[in-house]
Design a protein around this motif. Structure first.
Motif, mmCIF file in Angstrom:
data_model
loop_
_atom_site.group_PDB
_atom_site.id
_atom_site.type_symbol
_atom_site.label_atom_id
_atom_site.label_comp_id
_atom_site.label_asym_id
_atom_site.label_seq_id
_atom_site.Cartn_x
_atom_site.Cartn_y
_atom_site.Cartn_z
ATOM 1 N N GLY A 1 30.124 48.753 49.588
ATOM 2 C CA GLY A 1 30.438 49.997 48.896
ATOM 3 C C GLY A 1 29.945 49.996 47.468
ATOM 4 O O GLY A 1 29.145 49.160 47.060
ATOM 5 N N ARG A 2 30.431 50.955 46.702
ATOM 6 C CA ARG A 2 29.983 51.160 45.335
ATOM 7 C C ARG A 2 30.255 49.962 44.437
ATOM 8 O O ARG A 2 29.447 49.595 43.604
ATOM 9 N N GLU A 3 31.408 49.370 44.594
ATOM 10 C CA GLU A 3 31.818 48.246 43.762
ATOM 11 C C GLU A 3 31.699 46.969 44.597
ATOM 12 O O GLU A 3 32.633 46.540 45.243
ATOM 13 N N LYS A 4 30.520 46.346 44.577
ATOM 14 C CA LYS A 4 30.250 45.218 45.477
ATOM 15 C C LYS A 4 31.160 44.023 45.217
ATOM 16 O O LYS A 4 31.626 43.381 46.147
ATOM 17 N N TYR A 5 31.399 43.688 43.960
ATOM 18 C CA TYR A 5 32.273 42.555 43.623
ATOM 19 C C TYR A 5 33.580 43.089 43.079
ATOM 20 O O TYR A 5 33.603 43.916 42.185
ATOM 21 N N ARG A 6 34.669 42.596 43.634
ATOM 22 C CA ARG A 6 35.991 43.050 43.206
ATOM 23 C C ARG A 6 36.772 41.862 42.637
ATOM 24 O O ARG A 6 37.105 40.934 43.362
ATOM 25 N N HIS A 7 37.029 41.886 41.341
ATOM 26 C CA HIS A 7 37.780 40.831 40.656
ATOM 27 C C HIS A 7 39.266 41.115 40.832
ATOM 28 O O HIS A 7 39.740 42.207 40.531
ATOM 29 N N VAL A 8 40.007 40.129 41.346
ATOM 30 C CA VAL A 8 41.436 40.284 41.581
ATOM 31 C C VAL A 8 42.148 39.162 40.826
ATOM 32 O O VAL A 8 42.025 37.990 41.182
ATOM 33 N N ALA A 9 42.874 39.530 39.770
ATOM 34 C CA ALA A 9 43.526 38.526 38.925
ATOM 35 C C ALA A 9 45.010 38.808 38.691
ATOM 36 O O ALA A 9 45.629 38.158 37.863
ATOM 37 N N SER A 10 45.565 39.774 39.409
ATOM 38 C CA SER A 10 46.987 40.095 39.255
ATOM 39 C C SER A 10 47.491 40.765 40.527
ATOM 40 O O SER A 10 46.700 41.195 41.373
ATOM 41 N N LEU A 11 48.786 40.864 40.636
ATOM 42 C CA LEU A 11 49.358 41.561 41.784
ATOM 43 C C LEU A 11 48.958 43.034 41.781
ATOM 44 O O LEU A 11 48.734 43.627 42.829
ATOM 45 N N ARG A 12 48.850 43.612 40.617
ATOM 46 C CA ARG A 12 48.432 45.021 40.516
ATOM 47 C C ARG A 12 47.033 45.193 41.085
ATOM 48 O O ARG A 12 46.772 46.102 41.872
ATOM 49 N N GLU A 13 46.117 44.311 40.680
ATOM 50 C CA GLU A 13 44.745 44.398 41.182
ATOM 51 C C GLU A 13 44.687 44.116 42.680
ATOM 52 O O GLU A 13 43.886 44.715 43.399
ATOM 53 N N MET A 14 45.555 43.235 43.154
ATOM 54 C CA MET A 14 45.616 42.970 44.581
ATOM 55 C C MET A 14 46.070 44.218 45.330
ATOM 56 O O MET A 14 45.478 44.596 46.342
ATOM 57 N N ALA A 15 47.129 44.862 44.842
ATOM 58 C CA ALA A 15 47.633 46.073 45.487
ATOM 59 C C ALA A 15 46.563 47.163 45.507
ATOM 60 O O ALA A 15 46.351 47.823 46.532
ATOM 61 N N GLU A 16 45.868 47.351 44.383
ATOM 62 C CA GLU A 16 44.802 48.354 44.322
ATOM 63 C C GLU A 16 43.690 48.036 45.316
ATOM 64 O O GLU A 16 43.181 48.929 45.990
ATOM 65 N N THR A 17 43.329 46.769 45.409
ATOM 66 C CA THR A 17 42.268 46.357 46.325
ATOM 67 C C THR A 17 42.674 46.616 47.767
ATOM 68 O O THR A 17 41.895 47.161 48.552
ATOM 69 N N LEU A 18 43.886 46.230 48.123
ATOM 70 C CA LEU A 18 44.346 46.424 49.495
ATOM 71 C C LEU A 18 44.493 47.902 49.857
ATOM 72 O O LEU A 18 44.165 48.314 50.974
ATOM 73 N N MET A 19 44.973 48.704 48.930
ATOM 74 C CA MET A 19 45.246 50.107 49.241
ATOM 75 C C MET A 19 44.034 51.019 49.064
ATOM 76 O O MET A 19 43.902 52.016 49.768
ATOM 77 N N LEU A 20 43.151 50.681 48.125
ATOM 78 C CA LEU A 20 42.049 51.592 47.820
ATOM 79 C C LEU A 20 40.664 51.057 48.185
ATOM 80 O O LEU A 20 39.736 51.836 48.360
ATOM 81 N N GLY A 21 40.523 49.729 48.283
ATOM 82 C CA GLY A 21 39.187 49.191 48.468
ATOM 83 C C GLY A 21 38.999 48.342 49.707
ATOM 84 O O GLY A 21 38.013 47.617 49.805
#
Length: 97
Positions: free
Chosen positions: A18-38
């Motif tokens: 997709g548009r954002e090929k690399y997704r940096h996950v460094a917090s629970l918030r970023e994890m939730a966003e990744t799971l729900m949106l990406g």
């Protein structure tokens, strides 16, 4: 509840399509966003487990590292490569695959 805190969550880099090929996950918030949106699919067993564990970690019922491990399992299930992010002595991020 401090789900934006990064201290208890060792960073990861996910290689997604997709548009954002690399997704940096460094917090629970970023994890939730990744799971729900990406996330490419929302029907895997490990995916559903990761969502539940992430919520429990956000609520303080589980440690953030449990959520991180669940994210890795969900990524493996979905065929998403995971790269561990390691901080070196000069505080720069280094990627380890």
């Amino acid at each position: 509840m401090n789900w934006r805190r990064c201290g208890d969550f060792s960073p990861l880099m996910l290689v997604v399509s997709g548009r954002e090929k690399y997704r940096h996950v460094a917090s629970l918030r970023e994890m939730a966003e990744t799971l729900m949106l990406g996330w490419p699919s929302d029907d895997g067993e490990e995916y559903v487990t990761a969502v539940k564990i992430c919520l429990d970690a956000i609520l303080g019922k589980l440690p953030a590292q449990d959520a991180r491990a669940a994210l890795i399992r969900a990524a493996e299930e979905a065929g998403i490569p995971v790269i561990a992010v390691v901080a070196n002595e000069s505080s720069q991020s280094v990627f380890a695959g």
